[in-house]
Scaffold this active site. Sequence first.
Site, short mmCIF file in Angstrom:
data_model
loop_
_atom_site.label_atom_id
_atom_site.label_comp_id
_atom_site.label_asym_id
_atom_site.label_seq_id
_atom_site.Cartn_x
_atom_site.Cartn_y
_atom_site.Cartn_z
N HIS A 23 0.84 -1.20 0.00
CA HIS A 23 0.00 0.00 0.00
C HIS A 23 0.88 1.25 0.00
CE1 HIS A 23 -2.64 2.91 2.38
NE2 HIS A 23 -3.40 2.61 1.35
N ARG A 24 0.96 1.91 -1.15
CA ARG A 24 1.83 3.08 -1.33
C ARG A 24 3.30 2.71 -1.15
NH1 ARG A 24 -1.64 7.25 2.59
NH2 ARG A 24 -3.67 6.29 2.22
N GLN A 44 -7.70 0.52 -10.13
CA GLN A 44 -8.70 0.72 -9.07
C GLN A 44 -9.19 2.16 -9.03
OE1 GLN A 44 -6.97 0.74 -5.11
NE2 GLN A 44 -4.91 1.09 -5.94
N GLU A 62 1.51 -0.46 -5.14
CA GLU A 62 0.34 0.39 -5.39
C GLU A 62 0.70 1.86 -5.51
OE1 GLU A 62 -1.94 1.98 -2.42
OE2 GLU A 62 -3.79 2.09 -3.56
N ASP A 67 -0.98 5.44 -6.11
CA ASP A 67 -2.14 6.30 -6.35
C ASP A 67 -1.67 7.36 -7.34
OD1 ASP A 67 -3.69 4.96 -4.38
OD2 ASP A 67 -2.80 6.20 -2.81
N GLU A 93 -4.23 3.58 -8.93
CA GLU A 93 -5.56 4.08 -8.56
C GLU A 93 -5.76 5.46 -9.17
OE1 GLU A 93 -6.50 4.26 -4.35
OE2 GLU A 93 -8.24 5.54 -4.75
N HIS A 109 -0.99 10.26 -2.97
CA HIS A 109 -2.30 9.82 -2.51
C HIS A 109 -3.38 10.84 -2.78
CE1 HIS A 109 -5.49 9.19 0.60
NE2 HIS A 109 -5.38 7.97 0.15
O1 G3P Z 1 -6.65 1.69 -2.81
C1 G3P Z 1 -6.85 0.85 -1.73
C2 G3P Z 1 -6.68 1.73 -0.58
O2 G3P Z 1 -5.42 2.29 -0.78
C3 G3P Z 1 -7.74 2.76 -0.58
O3 G3P Z 1 -7.45 3.72 0.29
O4 G3P Z 1 -7.15 6.07 0.65
O5 G3P Z 1 -5.23 4.54 0.88
O6 G3P Z 1 -6.11 5.10 -1.36
P1 G3P Z 1 -6.43 4.91 0.08
CA CA Z 2 -4.98 3.68 -2.85
#
Ligand code: G3P
Ligand code: CA
Length: 326
Positions: A29-30, A197, A56, A58, A160, A71
């Site tokens: 995540h990031r 996503q 991931e 964003d 994303e 993000h």
């Molecule tokens: O994209 C999955 C999760 O990362 C969603 O939350 O706010 O961290 O992008 P966010």
């Molecule tokens: Ca995300």
Amino acid sequence: MVTIGKTLASLMLASVVFHAAPTTLIIAHRGASGHRPEHTIEAYTLAIDMGADVIEPDLVSTKDGALIARHENEIGATTDVADKFASRKATKTIDGMSVTGWFTEDFTLAEIKTLRAKERLAFRAHTYDGQFLIPTFDEVLDLAARKSRETGRTIGVYPETKHPTYFRSLKLPIEEPMLAALKQRGLTKKTSPVFIQSFEASSLQRMRPLTDAPLVMLVSSAALVTPAKLAELRAFADGIGAEKRLVIPVNGEGMALPPTTLVADAHAAHLFVHVWTLRKEAQFLPASYGGDMAKEAKQFADLGVDGMFTDFPDIAARALGRVAKR
Ligand code: G3P
Ligand code: CA
């Protein structure tokens, strides 16, 4: 211990329907954002070295239409922009919210490249603040390709679209340049090691005719994941990215409750399920796991989720009995 030398691509090819994949994907995540400032090449690299299957980014746009990994488009909290461009501070309405700060759409990519990332969360280490660049989407894709070659694993990428309607209103759309970058690398197929996503259904619906790559609807509300809603989602999405409490609810005392039927319901609708976000700190980890994120990761894996977003891919890899092949 199982070795994850088996490539993500082979797993995907072995199972076009991801919910039947024989493993639980570890999605960084990031990046390994529990260890390095989020959305930096250093965070993604560490995540891969720790055993993540997928990284991931964003995505938001710069003034000159470059896609960068952040993000949100307000970058005051995660970069040193306030020190370097104090006069660019602005207040804008974004998706109905008034936001004050510094916005990627007001900076060229060359200007963004003068910035350095910093840790977002006060309670995490700030050792690396001021050191790392803000990467472009192309640079993230290049990293995944290079690390795939070096490790013999196939590293997936999970972009994303952030604020896609807002950026389109500025004539800086996210979807088309993102799909073009993926197409340039052949990442267009159902079996490609990529997941796309969004929290905005319209963004996924726009992309559905343009790519066969898996599309993932992000959901954080139980009202959006009834069996009827899941059937509707299947028209344009291949999976859901679910806030983890939709699968394992938590009570007012922070204790995990019995799981819902969401994993089974989504699988019945031919949607895979990725949950977000597993983090080790008490602010994010239900008290019932006794401070051990590995227990939470193991429970989600045992429940049959197809992937988990985590800031700590090292803990997830250990919990799932995986040894990274670097
Ligand atoms: O994209 C999955 C999760 O990362 C969603 O939350 O706010 O961290 O992008 P966010
Ligand atoms: Ca995300």
